[in-house]
Structures are given as structure tokens and as C-alpha cells.
Write a protein that holds these residues in place. Structure first.
Motif, PDB file in Angstrom:
ATOM      1  N   GLY A   7     -70.555 -25.635 -52.452  1.00 20.26           N
ATOM      2  CA  GLY A   7     -69.252 -25.702 -53.106  1.00 20.26           C
ATOM      3  C   GLY A   7     -68.587 -27.037 -52.872  1.00 20.26           C
ATOM      4  N   THR A   8     -67.275 -26.998 -52.883  1.00 16.18           N
ATOM      5  CA  THR A   8     -66.499 -28.207 -52.626  1.00 16.18           C
ATOM      6  C   THR A   8     -66.095 -28.239 -51.152  1.00 16.18           C
ATOM      7  OG1 THR A   8     -64.318 -27.265 -53.028  1.00 16.18           O
ATOM      8  CG2 THR A   8     -65.543 -28.076 -54.969  1.00 16.18           C
ATOM      9  N   ILE A   9     -65.591 -29.352 -50.726  1.00 15.28           N
ATOM     10  CA  ILE A   9     -65.173 -29.523 -49.335  1.00 15.28           C
ATOM     11  C   ILE A   9     -64.021 -28.588 -48.985  1.00 15.28           C
ATOM     12  CG2 ILE A   9     -63.522 -31.412 -49.679  1.00 15.28           C
ATOM     13  CD1 ILE A   9     -66.217 -31.044 -46.889  1.00 15.28           C
ATOM     14  N   GLU A  10     -63.352 -28.034 -49.989  1.00 19.29           N
ATOM     15  CA  GLU A  10     -62.271 -27.081 -49.732  1.00 19.29           C
ATOM     16  C   GLU A  10     -62.760 -25.866 -48.946  1.00 19.29           C
ATOM     17  OE1 GLU A  10     -58.973 -27.246 -50.096  1.00 19.29           O
ATOM     18  OE2 GLU A  10     -59.184 -29.299 -50.825  1.00 19.29           O
ATOM     19  N   LEU A  11     -64.029 -25.495 -49.100  1.00 20.88           N
ATOM     20  CA  LEU A  11     -64.587 -24.391 -48.310  1.00 20.88           C
ATOM     21  C   LEU A  11     -64.502 -24.705 -46.818  1.00 20.88           C
ATOM     22  CD1 LEU A  11     -67.804 -23.559 -50.381  1.00 20.88           C
ATOM     23  CD2 LEU A  11     -65.737 -22.167 -50.197  1.00 20.88           C
ATOM     24  N   PHE A  12     -64.826 -25.934 -46.449  1.00 19.62           N
ATOM     25  CA  PHE A  12     -64.749 -26.376 -45.051  1.00 19.62           C
ATOM     26  C   PHE A  12     -63.303 -26.369 -44.579  1.00 19.62           C
ATOM     27  CE2 PHE A  12     -64.679 -30.164 -42.085  1.00 19.62           C
ATOM     28  CZ  PHE A  12     -65.219 -29.502 -40.994  1.00 19.62           C
ATOM     29  N   PHE A  13     -62.401 -26.914 -45.392  1.00 22.72           N
ATOM     30  CA  PHE A  13     -60.987 -26.961 -45.012  1.00 22.72           C
ATOM     31  C   PHE A  13     -60.431 -25.546 -44.797  1.00 22.72           C
ATOM     32  CE2 PHE A  13     -60.539 -31.086 -47.691  1.00 22.72           C
ATOM     33  CZ  PHE A  13     -61.193 -31.810 -46.717  1.00 22.72           C
ATOM     34  N   THR A  14     -60.799 -24.617 -45.662  1.00 19.25           N
ATOM     35  CA  THR A  14     -60.342 -23.237 -45.529  1.00 19.25           C
ATOM     36  C   THR A  14     -60.816 -22.633 -44.217  1.00 19.25           C
ATOM     37  OG1 THR A  14     -60.248 -22.947 -47.914  1.00 19.25           O
ATOM     38  CG2 THR A  14     -60.418 -20.934 -46.590  1.00 19.25           C
ATOM     39  N   ASP A  15     -62.064 -22.908 -43.856  1.00 10.64           N
ATOM     40  CA  ASP A  15     -62.606 -22.378 -42.609  1.00 10.64           C
ATOM     41  C   ASP A  15     -61.912 -23.000 -41.400  1.00 10.64           C
ATOM     42  OD1 ASP A  15     -64.394 -20.542 -41.374  1.00 10.64           O
ATOM     43  OD2 ASP A  15     -65.672 -22.228 -40.806  1.00 10.64           O
ATOM     44  N   VAL A  16     -61.645 -24.290 -41.451  1.00  7.39           N
ATOM     45  CA  VAL A  16     -60.955 -24.961 -40.340  1.00  7.39           C
ATOM     46  C   VAL A  16     -59.531 -24.407 -40.204  1.00  7.39           C
ATOM     47  CG1 VAL A  16     -60.070 -27.188 -39.497  1.00  7.39           C
ATOM     48  CG2 VAL A  16     -62.398 -27.029 -40.435  1.00  7.39           C
ATOM     49  N   LYS A  17     -58.841 -24.178 -41.326  1.00  7.67           N
ATOM     50  CA  LYS A  17     -57.498 -23.575 -41.274  1.00  7.67           C
ATOM     51  C   LYS A  17     -57.553 -22.198 -40.629  1.00  7.67           C
ATOM     52  CE  LYS A  17     -55.755 -25.804 -45.439  1.00  7.67           C
ATOM     53  NZ  LYS A  17     -55.434 -25.607 -46.862  1.00  7.67           N
ATOM     54  N   ARG A  18     -58.559 -21.409 -41.000  1.00 11.23           N
ATOM     55  CA  ARG A  18     -58.721 -20.076 -40.424  1.00 11.23           C
ATOM     56  C   ARG A  18     -58.937 -20.164 -38.922  1.00 11.23           C
ATOM     57  NH1 ARG A  18     -62.597 -17.744 -38.300  1.00 11.23           N
ATOM     58  NH2 ARG A  18     -64.161 -19.211 -39.043  1.00 11.23           N
ATOM     59  N   MET A  19     -59.784 -21.091 -38.487  1.00 10.82           N
ATOM     60  CA  MET A  19     -60.047 -21.269 -37.061  1.00 10.82           C
ATOM     61  C   MET A  19     -58.780 -21.667 -36.313  1.00 10.82           C
ATOM     62  SD  MET A  19     -63.739 -23.206 -37.358  1.00 10.82           S
ATOM     63  CE  MET A  19     -63.665 -23.815 -35.679  1.00 10.82           C
ATOM     64  N   ALA A  20     -58.013 -22.604 -36.890  1.00 12.33           N
ATOM     65  CA  ALA A  20     -56.776 -23.055 -36.248  1.00 12.33           C
ATOM     66  C   ALA A  20     -55.781 -21.897 -36.135  1.00 12.33           C
ATOM     67  CB  ALA A  20     -56.167 -24.215 -37.030  1.00 12.33           C
ATOM     68  N   ALA A  21     -55.639 -21.109 -37.203  1.00 16.24           N
ATOM     69  CA  ALA A  21     -54.697 -19.983 -37.195  1.00 16.24           C
ATOM     70  C   ALA A  21     -55.109 -18.920 -36.182  1.00 16.24           C
ATOM     71  CB  ALA A  21     -54.600 -19.365 -38.590  1.00 16.24           C
ATOM     72  N   ALA A  22     -56.409 -18.781 -35.957  1.00 15.64           N
ATOM     73  CA  ALA A  22     -56.915 -17.789 -35.002  1.00 15.64           C
ATOM     74  C   ALA A  22     -56.894 -18.299 -33.569  1.00 15.64           C
ATOM     75  CB  ALA A  22     -58.340 -17.379 -35.379  1.00 15.64           C
ATOM     76  N   GLY A  23     -56.521 -19.557 -33.383  1.00 16.64           N
ATOM     77  CA  GLY A  23     -56.467 -20.133 -32.036  1.00 16.64           C
ATOM     78  C   GLY A  23     -57.840 -20.321 -31.401  1.00 16.64           C
ATOM     79  N   VAL A  24     -58.829 -20.653 -32.215  1.00 18.97           N
ATOM     80  CA  VAL A  24     -60.190 -20.848 -31.706  1.00 18.97           C
ATOM     81  C   VAL A  24     -60.191 -21.927 -30.622  1.00 18.97           C
ATOM     82  CG1 VAL A  24     -62.511 -21.650 -32.330  1.00 18.97           C
ATOM     83  CG2 VAL A  24     -61.291 -20.052 -33.815  1.00 18.97           C
ATOM     84  N   ASP A  25     -60.820 -21.620 -29.500  1.00 20.26           N
ATOM     85  CA  ASP A  25     -60.920 -22.537 -28.369  1.00 20.26           C
ATOM     86  C   ASP A  25     -61.945 -23.626 -28.681  1.00 20.26           C
ATOM     87  OD1 ASP A  25     -61.026 -23.817 -25.909  1.00 20.26           O
ATOM     88  OD2 ASP A  25     -62.058 -22.167 -24.897  1.00 20.26           O
ATOM     89  N   MET A  26     -61.506 -24.866 -28.710  1.00 18.56           N
ATOM     90  CA  MET A  26     -62.386 -25.993 -29.014  1.00 18.56           C
ATOM     91  C   MET A  26     -62.678 -26.831 -27.768  1.00 18.56           C
ATOM     92  SD  MET A  26     -63.133 -25.756 -32.232  1.00 18.56           S
ATOM     93  CE  MET A  26     -63.700 -27.380 -32.714  1.00 18.56           C
ATOM     94  N   SER A  27     -62.407 -26.284 -26.580  1.00 22.33           N
ATOM     95  CA  SER A  27     -62.563 -27.068 -25.354  1.00 22.33           C
ATOM     96  C   SER A  27     -64.008 -27.487 -25.074  1.00 22.33           C
ATOM     97  CB  SER A  27     -61.990 -26.318 -24.150  1.00 22.33           C
ATOM     98  OG  SER A  27     -62.681 -25.098 -23.957  1.00 22.33           O
ATOM     99  N   SER A  28     -64.981 -26.754 -25.615  1.00 22.82           N
ATOM    100  CA  SER A  28     -66.378 -27.132 -25.395  1.00 22.82           C
ATOM    101  C   SER A  28     -66.937 -27.990 -26.532  1.00 22.82           C
ATOM    102  CB  SER A  28     -67.253 -25.882 -25.210  1.00 22.82           C
ATOM    103  OG  SER A  28     -67.279 -25.132 -26.410  1.00 22.82           O
TER     104      SER A  28
END
Length: 119
Positions: free
Chosen positions: A44-65
Motif C-alpha cells: 500500500g502507501t506509507i500511510e499504512l506505516f503511519f497508522t500503525d505508528v500512531k496506534r503504537m504511540a496511543a497504546a504506549g508501546v515501550d520502545m526502550s529496547s
């Protein structure tokens, strides 16, 4: 003026911060996204990636690793390609292949992203 590596570094940093606005600035508006999440094909378009990153941010995904590294980056004239290794992004290890172009404004942008998860 930046070089292609600078945009790739920014892509890595913004991904680690789950910064959709920063990521969007790294890509052209019509950039494509193609790859595999495990056995599942994504196209698809890069918007699929952006949507997933927004979802991760809203869910508070831990990115410490999270750790992103440039395995290679090579430019010829106004086009470039880069290989990026991302560990700990969404709990997985990814290999991203990025295609970049320098626009008429002199700025490098990612025009296509192909990716796969690694076992």
C-alpha cells in the motif's frame, strides 16, 4: 543541504520516538510500502506505516529496547538506497530497504519502503 544518510538517520530516530509527524517529513506524500509482517504480505502507501505508528504511540508501546542502525547507504546522483536494521520495533526485528530521491528543492526524501521481519 543534507545528504541521503541524514534522512535515513532521521527516519530511524523518529521511528524510535513513534513520531509520526517526523516520519511523514522523511517520506514523499505518495511513497509506497511493501513487505512482510511474518508470513503476511503488506502492500500500500506509507500511510499504512503511519497508522500503525500512531496506534503504537496511543497504546504506549515501550520502545526502550529499540535500536536502529544503517547497514548501508549509497547514492548515485539524485537517487539513493539504504538498508536499515531495526531491533525492538513493535517487538520484532525488521530489515528495511529504502529508496530515496533528491527533489528539485534539494531535499532527500524516501520514495519507497520495502521491509521484512527477521526470525
Amino acid at each position: 543541504m543534507t545528504d541521503a544518510t541524514d534522512i535515513v538517520k532521521r527516519y530511524i530516530a523518529c521511528a524510535g520516538r513513534l513520531d509520526v509527524d517526523g516520519l511523514a517529513d522523511c517520506f514523499t506524500a505518495d511513497a509506497s510500502l511493501n513487505g512482510f509482517l511474518g508470513p503476511n504480505e503488506v502492500t500500500g502507501t506509507i500511510e499504512l506505516f503511519f497508522t500503525d505508528v500512531k496506534r503504537m504511540a496511543a497504546a504506549g508501546v515501550d520502545m526502550s529496547s529499540y535500536r536502529g542502525t544503517i547497514a548501508s547507504c549509497e547514492a548515485t546522483g539524485e537517487v539513493a538506497r539504504a538498508t536499515v536494521l531495526m531491533e525492538g520495533f513493535a517487538g520484532a526485528v525488521f530489515t528495511d530497504y529504502l529508496l530515496l530521491m533528491r527533489g528539485s528543492d534539494g531535499r532527500w526524501k524516501i520514495v519507497a519502503k520495502a521491509f521484512t521481519t527477521n526470525s
